[in-house]
Design an enzyme around this catalytic site. Structure first.
Site, PDB file in Angstrom:
ATOM      1  CG  ASP A  66      -2.040   1.473   1.449  1.00  0.00           C
ATOM      2  OD1 ASP A  66      -2.379   1.110   0.461  1.00  0.00           O
ATOM      3  OD2 ASP A  66      -1.492   1.590   2.172  1.00  0.00           O
ATOM      4  CB  THR A  99      -1.544   5.939  -1.728  1.00  0.00           C
ATOM      5  OG1 THR A  99      -1.333   4.269  -2.015  1.00  0.00           O
ATOM      6  CG2 THR A  99      -3.164   6.497  -1.241  1.00  0.00           C
TER       7      THR A  99
HETATM    8  N1  LIG Z   1      -5.764  -7.418 -13.530  1.00  0.00           N
HETATM    9  C1  LIG Z   1      -4.865  -5.877 -13.993  1.00  0.00           C
HETATM   10  N2  LIG Z   1      -4.655  -6.141 -14.988  1.00  0.00           N
HETATM   11  C2  LIG Z   1      -3.821  -5.128 -15.318  1.00  0.00           C
HETATM   12  N3  LIG Z   1      -3.481  -3.661 -14.487  1.00  0.00           N
HETATM   13  C3  LIG Z   1      -4.012  -4.203 -12.795  1.00  0.00           C
HETATM   14  C4  LIG Z   1      -5.414  -4.943 -12.823  1.00  0.00           C
HETATM   15  N4  LIG Z   1      -5.785  -5.173 -11.567  1.00  0.00           N
HETATM   16  C5  LIG Z   1      -4.775  -3.429 -11.477  1.00  0.00           C
HETATM   17  N5  LIG Z   1      -4.042  -3.102 -12.609  1.00  0.00           N
HETATM   18  C6  LIG Z   1      -3.673  -1.448 -12.215  1.00  0.00           C
HETATM   19  O1  LIG Z   1      -3.147  -1.805 -11.524  1.00  0.00           O
HETATM   20  C7  LIG Z   1      -3.152  -0.035 -10.675  1.00  0.00           C
HETATM   21  C8  LIG Z   1      -3.626  -0.198  -9.378  1.00  0.00           C
HETATM   22  O2  LIG Z   1      -2.186  -0.895  -8.375  1.00  0.00           O
HETATM   23  P1  LIG Z   1      -1.808  -0.652  -7.364  1.00  0.00           P
HETATM   24  O3  LIG Z   1      -3.706  -1.244  -6.425  1.00  0.00           O
HETATM   25  O4  LIG Z   1      -1.053  -1.652  -6.757  1.00  0.00           O
HETATM   26  O5  LIG Z   1      -1.333   0.915  -6.856  1.00  0.00           O
HETATM   27  P2  LIG Z   1      -2.622   2.308  -6.419  1.00  0.00           P
HETATM   28  O6  LIG Z   1      -4.379   1.596  -6.586  1.00  0.00           O
HETATM   29  O7  LIG Z   1      -2.491   3.502  -7.144  1.00  0.00           O
HETATM   30  O8  LIG Z   1      -2.242   2.419  -4.856  1.00  0.00           O
HETATM   31  P3  LIG Z   1      -2.299   1.755  -3.418  1.00  0.00           P
HETATM   32  O9  LIG Z   1      -3.883   0.787  -3.654  1.00  0.00           O
HETATM   33  O10 LIG Z   1      -0.995   1.424  -2.854  1.00  0.00           O
HETATM   34  O11 LIG Z   1      -3.140   2.919  -2.765  1.00  0.00           O
HETATM   35  C9  LIG Z   1      -4.272   0.197 -11.473  1.00  0.00           C
HETATM   36  O12 LIG Z   1      -3.442   1.120 -12.290  1.00  0.00           O
HETATM   37  C10 LIG Z   1      -4.709  -0.707 -12.544  1.00  0.00           C
HETATM   38  O13 LIG Z   1      -5.198  -0.793 -13.258  1.00  0.00           O
END
Ligand SMILES: Nc1ncnc2c1ncn2[C@@H]1O[C@H](COP(=O)(O)OP(=O)(O)OP(=O)(O)O)[C@@H](O)[C@H]1O
Ligand SMILES: [Mg+2]
Length: 552
Positions: A66, A99
Site C-alpha cells: 500500500d 496512492t
Molecule cells: N488485472 C489487472 N490487469 C492490469 N492492471 C491492473 C489489474 N488490476 C489492477 N490493475 C492496475 O493496477 C494499478 C493499481 O495498482 P495498486 O493498487 O498497486 O496501486 P495504487 O492503487 O495506485 O495504490 P494503492 O493501492 O497502494 O493505494 C491500476 O492502474 C490498475 O488499473
C-alpha cells in the site's frame, strides 16, 4: 574606507547553523528527492507489483504494497520527500486508493520538468502548462468514463476486486469484495438522486485465527472484549444497553492522601462507605432497567459481582470510537455522569452475546435499533497478514464508496492514462510556444502508469508503449496492459474496473505536488531543524524527529 570596512562585516540574517540553498540547486535537490521517493514505490504498482517489508526503529515489521503505508513507515526526512508523502496521504484521504500511482506520476512530472528546465524553460511556464494539462486530463477522464447504476452489485464487486488484486489478499478477493459491497450498500443513504456513504458507519475489527476467507459481515457491531465476570449472562435478548463513559469504580484521588486510622471500627466503616458508594452506582443503573452495560473505563470487582447478581451483562474498557458507534447503532446516549442516567439514555439491540472467536472472546451486538450499522470481522493466520488484510479491505470499502457516491467507472491497466496522453498530445499542438512543451511533457509523464505496470510484469517497456500508442490511435480506448497474460488487451472486456474518482484524484494530487515543488526556488532550513546528535548506540534518528537538511 569606512564603507569598505562596513561591507567586510558579514550581515547575519539567519542563525548560525541554518542551511540555505537557492535557485537551480534548490530545485534540483527537491526534484531528486521526489524522484527517489517515486522510484521506491514503483515496484509495488499493480497486481504483479512486489510487497515491501518495513522495519521501524522499534524493530516492528510491516509487510505491505500500500503506497501510503510504505511512505508513512519510511519516515522520510527531506522536505520535498515529505511533500511526496503528503501526496499519498491526500490521495488516501480523498478516495482511499491510487496512492502508489499518484506518487509515481508526481515523480515523473518532476522528472520531465527537470529536462525542460535544463532546456531553459522557466519553471513558471512549466507550472502553467502542467495546470492546463491537468484540466484537460480531467475532462478527458470525464469523457471516457462509463456511467453505471450505483447499486449494481456486479460492477461494484469488480471495482473492489481490482482494488485488492494488487494486495497480499488477492487470492481471497472475491469473498472480501462481496463483503465490502454488502457493507457499503448497507450503510449508503439516498439523498435526492444521489447516495452518500459514511465509512465511520462500518466497524472493522480483526481477530487472529482461521483464514481470511472466514472474514464475516455482521449486521450489528462487534467488540473485541469479553464479558467481565463469569457469573454474568453470556447472552441477553432484547438488550437495553447503558453506555457509560465514566468508570464504575470509586474515584482515586489525584494526590496521595494519608488517613490516620486508630481503631478497627474505623477501617470497617471506611470500607463499608466504599461498598455503599459502589452499591449506589449499581442501583442507579438497575433503576433504568438496563440489562447490558458497555463501559469505556474500568469496572470494580465488587460492582462486577453486584451486576452479576442482578443478571446484567457488562463489558469494560471499550474503545472511545466504538462507544460513539454503539450510540449511533443502538440509539443510546453515551452517559458521562452516572448521576444523570435515565431510561431514555439506553440503547436497544435484539441480541447481545459473547462468542468465542479463535482463542479469544468477543461481544456481538446484533439487531440494533439502527439497522444500518454493520461490522466486518477480519480473520487471518498471522498478525501481519491481518493488518495488510485490514488495509486492503479499507481500500475496497473506499473504492466501492467512491463509485456509489459518483457512479462512474473507467477501465484500468493503464488504459485511461493512455487516453489522457493521446488527448494531451493533440491539445499541445493547439498551444503556443513553450507551454506546448510542458503539456507534451505531462502527456509523456502520465504514460509511466502503463509502463510501470508492464515493467513490473516483466514486459519490455518500449514494445508495450508502442503497441499501446498504436492501438489507442486506432480508437481502442480501453487497450491496456494485461499483466497476467503479458500482452495488450481490452481492459473493459477483462472487467478491470476502477472508480473515475480515483483516477481524477491521481491527476489532482500529483499535479498539485509537482507544481508546488517547481515553484520553490529557495530552501531555508532553520538551525533547530537539525537532528540532535544521538547517544552512541542509539537508533539512527529520533522517532518522529524532523532530521536535518541534507547537504546540497
Ligand atoms: N488485472 C489487472 N490487469 C492490469 N492492471 C491492473 C489489474 N488490476 C489492477 N490493475 C492496475 O493496477 C494499478 C493499481 O495498482 P495498486 O493498487 O498497486 O496501486 P495504487 O492503487 O495506485 O495504490 P494503492 O493501492 O497502494 O493505494 C491500476 O492502474 C490498475 O488499473
Ligand atoms: Mg490500489
Amino acid at each position: 574606507m569606512a564603507e569598505s570596512t562596513a561591507s567586510a562585516v558579514p550581515v547575519l540574517v539567519l542563525k548560525e547553523g541554518s542551511g540555505r540553498s537557492r535557485g537551480g540547486a534548490a530545485q534540483r535537490s527537491n526534484i531528486m528527492a521526489a524522484k527517489i521517493v517515486a522510484e521506491t514505490v514503483k515496484s509495488a504498482l499493480g497486481p504483479k507489483g512486489m510487497d515491501k517489508m518495513l522495519v521501524d526503529s522499534m524493530g516492528d515489521v510491516t509487510i505491505t504494497s500500500d503506497g501510503r503505508t510504505i511512505l508513512d513507515e519510511m519516515d522520510v526526512q527531506h522536505p520535498a520527500a515529505k511533500i511526496m508523502v503528503e501526496v499519498a496521504k491526500t490521495q488516501d484521504e480523498e478516495v482511499g486508493d491510487g496512492t502508489t500511482t499518484a506518487v509515481i506520476v508526481a515523480g515523473e512530472l518532476l522528472g520531465k520538468a527537470e529536462d525542460l528546465i535544463s532546456k531553459n524553460v522557466h519553471p513558471t511556464i512549466i507550472v502553467e502548462g502542467y495546470n492546463k494539462a491537468a484540466e484537460k486530463a480531467l475532462k478527458t477522464l470525464e469523457n471516457i468514463a462509463i456511467p453505471i447504476n450505483p447499486t449494481d452489485k456486479e460492477f461494484l464487486k469488480k471495482v473492489a476486486e481490482v482494488a485488492m488484486a494488487s494486495k497480499l489478499v488477492s487470492e481471497s478477493r472475491e469473498e472480501l469484495a462481496e463483503i465490502a459491497v454488502e457493507a457499503i450498500l448497507h450503510v449508503a443513504r439516498k439523498l435526492g438522486d444521489k447516495y452518500s456513504v459514511d465509512l465511520d458507519d462500518i466497524m472493522v475489527e480483526k481477530k487472529r485465527g482461521e483464514s481470511v476467507t472466514d472474514t464475516k459481515l455482521i449486521e450489528g457491531l462487534v467488540l473485541g472484549k469479553e464479558v467481565v465476570h463469569s457469573g454474568m449472562p453470556k447472552r441477553v435478548e432484547k438488550a437495553k444497553i447503558a453506555l457509560l463513559e465514566s468508570a464504575l469504580e470509586v474515584k482515586k484521588t489525584e494526590f496521595d492522601a494519608k488517613i490516620n486510622i486508630d481503631s478497627p471500627e474505623q477501617i470497617e466503616s471506611f470500607l463499608r462507605e466504599e461498598e455503599n458508594m459502589l452499591k449506589e452506582m449499581v442501583k442507579k443503573i438497575v433503576a433504568t432497567g438496563a440489562n447490558v452495560i458497555v463501559c469505556q473505563k474500568g469496572i470494580d470487582d465488587m460492582v462486577q459481582h453486584f451486576l452479576a447478581r442482578k443478571g446484567i451483562l457488562a463489558v469494560r474498557r471499550a474503545k472511545k470510537s466504538d462507544m460513539e458507534k454503539l450510540g449511533k447503532a443502538t440509539g443510546g446516549k453515551v452517559v458521562t455522569n452516572l448521576e444523570e442516567i435515565t431510561e431514555s439514555d439506553l440503547g436497544y439491540a435484539e441480541l447481545v452475546e459473547e462468542r468465542k472467536i479463535g482463542d479469544d472472546k468477543m461481544t456481538f451486538i446484533e439487531g440494533c435499533k439502527n439497522p444500518r450499522s454493520v461490522a466486518i470481522l477480519i480473520r487471518g493466520g498471522t498478525e501481519r497478514f491481518i493488518d495488510e488484510a485490514e488495509r486492503s479491505v479499507h481500500d475496497a470499502l473506499c473504492v466501492v464508496r467512491d463509485v456509489v457516491q459518483e457512479p462512474k467507472i473507467v477501465a484500468g491497466g493503464g488504459s485511461p492514462e493512455m487516453e489522457i496522453a493521446r488527448a494531451l498530445k493533440d491539445y499541445a499542438q493547439s498551444l503556443p510556444g513553450r507551454e506546448q512543451l510542458a503539456v507534451q511533457s505531462f502527456s509523456e509523464a502520465i504514460e509511466i502508469v502503463p509502463l510501470t505496470l508492464g515493467e513490473n510484469a516483466g514486459l519490455d517497456p518500449i514494445d508495450i508503449l508502442s503497441e499501446l500508442i498504436a492501438r489507442h490511435e486506432k480508437g481502442e480506448k480501453w487497450a491496456g496492459v494485461d499483466v497476467f497474460e503479458g500482452k495488450i488487451r481490452d481492459m473493459k472486456e477483462l472487467k478491470v474496473y476502477e472508480p473515475l474518482a480515483v483516477k481524477k484524484q491521481i491527476i489532482k494530487s500529483a499535479t498539485e505536488a509537482a507544481t508546488m515543488l517547481l515553484r520553490i526556488d529557495d530552501v531555508i532550513a532553520s538551525a533547530k531543524m537539525k537532528a540532535p546528535p544521538m547517544p552512541p548506540g542509539g537508533p539512527g534518528e529520533m522517532p518522529g524527529g524532523y532530521g536535518g537538511m541534507p547537504p546540497y
